[in-house]
Scaffold this motif. Structure first.
Motif, short mmCIF file in Angstrom:
data_model
loop_
_atom_site.label_atom_id
_atom_site.label_comp_id
_atom_site.label_asym_id
_atom_site.label_seq_id
_atom_site.Cartn_x
_atom_site.Cartn_y
_atom_site.Cartn_z
N TYR A 37 0.59 -1.34 0.00
CA TYR A 37 0.02 -0.02 -0.03
C TYR A 37 0.92 1.02 -0.17
O TYR A 37 1.97 1.29 0.40
CB TYR A 37 -0.79 0.05 1.22
CG TYR A 37 -2.22 -0.92 1.12
CD1 TYR A 37 -2.02 -2.08 1.51
CD2 TYR A 37 -3.28 -0.29 0.75
CE1 TYR A 37 -3.17 -2.85 1.55
CE2 TYR A 37 -4.56 -1.17 0.90
CZ TYR A 37 -4.47 -2.41 1.08
OH TYR A 37 -5.39 -3.10 1.05
N GLN A 39 0.79 5.30 0.91
CA GLN A 39 0.24 6.34 1.86
C GLN A 39 0.92 7.90 1.51
O GLN A 39 1.91 8.02 2.24
CB GLN A 39 0.07 5.73 3.40
CG GLN A 39 -0.59 6.79 4.23
CD GLN A 39 -0.41 6.32 5.70
OE1 GLN A 39 0.48 6.12 6.08
NE2 GLN A 39 -1.75 6.22 6.34
N SER A 42 -1.76 12.77 2.23
CA SER A 42 -3.38 12.98 2.61
C SER A 42 -3.78 11.88 3.83
O SER A 42 -4.77 12.09 4.06
CB SER A 42 -3.84 12.97 1.35
OG SER A 42 -3.76 11.62 0.66
N GLY A 43 -3.15 10.76 3.85
CA GLY A 43 -3.24 9.67 4.84
C GLY A 43 -3.96 8.46 4.01
O GLY A 43 -3.89 7.71 5.01
N GLU A 44 -4.78 8.44 3.12
CA GLU A 44 -5.20 7.27 2.50
C GLU A 44 -4.27 6.29 2.21
O GLU A 44 -3.15 6.55 1.71
CB GLU A 44 -6.14 7.83 1.47
CG GLU A 44 -6.98 6.78 0.83
CD GLU A 44 -7.60 7.19 -0.35
OE1 GLU A 44 -7.87 8.45 -0.77
OE2 GLU A 44 -8.82 6.24 -0.62
N MET A 45 -4.55 5.04 2.42
CA MET A 45 -4.13 3.86 1.94
C MET A 45 -4.33 3.55 0.81
O MET A 45 -5.69 3.20 0.33
CB MET A 45 -4.15 2.82 3.13
CG MET A 45 -3.52 3.06 4.37
SD MET A 45 -1.69 3.29 4.58
CE MET A 45 -1.38 1.59 4.75
N PHE A 47 -3.87 0.76 -2.32
CA PHE A 47 -3.45 -0.33 -2.83
C PHE A 47 -2.78 -0.36 -4.04
O PHE A 47 -3.25 0.33 -4.89
CB PHE A 47 -4.72 -1.39 -3.09
CG PHE A 47 -4.44 -2.66 -3.55
CD1 PHE A 47 -4.85 -2.73 -4.84
CD2 PHE A 47 -3.91 -3.62 -2.94
CE1 PHE A 47 -4.63 -4.04 -5.36
CE2 PHE A 47 -3.64 -4.81 -3.40
CZ PHE A 47 -4.01 -5.13 -4.90
N PHE A 91 3.90 0.79 2.50
CA PHE A 91 3.61 -0.25 3.68
C PHE A 91 3.51 -1.69 3.06
O PHE A 91 2.84 -1.78 1.90
CB PHE A 91 2.32 0.17 4.51
CG PHE A 91 2.74 1.09 5.30
CD1 PHE A 91 2.17 2.25 4.81
CD2 PHE A 91 3.25 1.03 6.64
CE1 PHE A 91 2.41 3.25 5.81
CE2 PHE A 91 3.35 2.22 7.47
CZ PHE A 91 3.04 3.36 6.80
N PHE A 106 0.60 -5.05 8.92
CA PHE A 106 1.49 -4.34 8.52
C PHE A 106 2.93 -3.97 9.00
O PHE A 106 2.94 -4.28 10.18
CB PHE A 106 0.89 -2.61 8.46
CG PHE A 106 -0.40 -2.65 7.56
CD1 PHE A 106 -1.38 -2.67 8.30
CD2 PHE A 106 -0.28 -2.11 6.16
CE1 PHE A 106 -2.69 -2.61 7.30
CE2 PHE A 106 -1.15 -1.56 5.43
CZ PHE A 106 -2.50 -2.11 6.06
#
Lengths: 116, 114
Positions: A37, A39, A42-45, A47, A91, A106
């Motif tokens: 993933y 990141q 902005s914080g969003e994970m 895929f 990650f 993770f």
């Protein structure tokens, strides 16, 4: 014991070059799934790519490929032709088994910085 | 909606205050997970729902943490009597039954306890 180990806290790569982000994992379950993933700040994970433990071929998704070495329990992410927008945290994660009702575990992540 | 939506994006709470964090998963996604991500760390599992049933809450750090998903869609993570160590980003993820390997994440709620 750590199930997912990412040994590179930070990596730098020149724009348009390829980069490999390391990931090793620990499991005794023969059925598992490995994920990467991204990141951004902005914080969003987001895929990127998935590799199942029984998959014969290494996974590829566009500029992303997963170098899966089962005997070494290694699942490195290769990003080809790096772009400035690739700068983010990356990650590695695992699910055992790889079905949607088990949580992801993770690693601590690798911060990738792409230099112009 | 098009993706997993979390609100609020940012929350500042005084120590001892109760907070509620909301997750609106992708429509039709059966599985819903909550994760806690401390600064500089990877996300850590908190709890899992399949529809309205909470099937795994082994990751909840204390009995001050409570999660619910009463109608099998929107979920709320509640933290009672917040403490400074609760400061983290709380991520929600959902999965489709037809593509049960990939989890889709929301942007998270950054909780700061002062």
């Amino acid at each position: 014991a750590q199930k997912i180990t990412q040994t590179q806290p930070g990596m730098f790569v020149q724009e348009k070059e390829a980069v490999t982000l390391d990931c090793t994992y620990d499991t005794s379950d023969p059925s598992y799934g490995l994920f990467w993933y991204k990141q951004p700040s902005s914080g969003e994970m987001i895929f990127l790519i998935y590799q199942g433990s029984y998959d014969q071929q290494n996974a590829t998704e566009g500029r992303y490929s997963l170098n899966f070495q089962k005997a070494r329990k290694s699942a490195n992410l290769v990003i080809s032709a790096s772009q400035l927008g690739d700068s983010a945290m990356y990650f590695c994660a695992m699910r055992e088994p790889p079905s949607g009702n088990t949580p992801l575990v993770f690693g601590k992540g690798t911060r990738l910085s792409v230099i112009a | 909606g098009a993706g997993v939506s979390q609100s609020p994006r940012y929350k500042v709470a005084k120590r001892g205050q109760d907070v509620a964090l909301r997750c609106d998963p992708i429509s039709g996604h059966v599985s819903l997970f909550w994760y806690q991500q401390a600064l500089g760390q990877g996300p850590e599992f908190l709890t899992y729902f399949q529809n309205e049933a909470q099937l795994d809450k082994s990751g909840l750090p204390s009995d001050r943490f409570f999660a619910e998903r009463p109608e099998g869609s929107v979920s709320t993570l509640k933290i009672q009597r917040t403490q400074q160590e609760d400061s983290a980003v709380y991520l929600c993820a959902s999965s489709s039954p037809s593509r049960n390997t990939e989890a889709f994440f929301g942007q998270g709620t950054r909780l700061t306890v002062v």
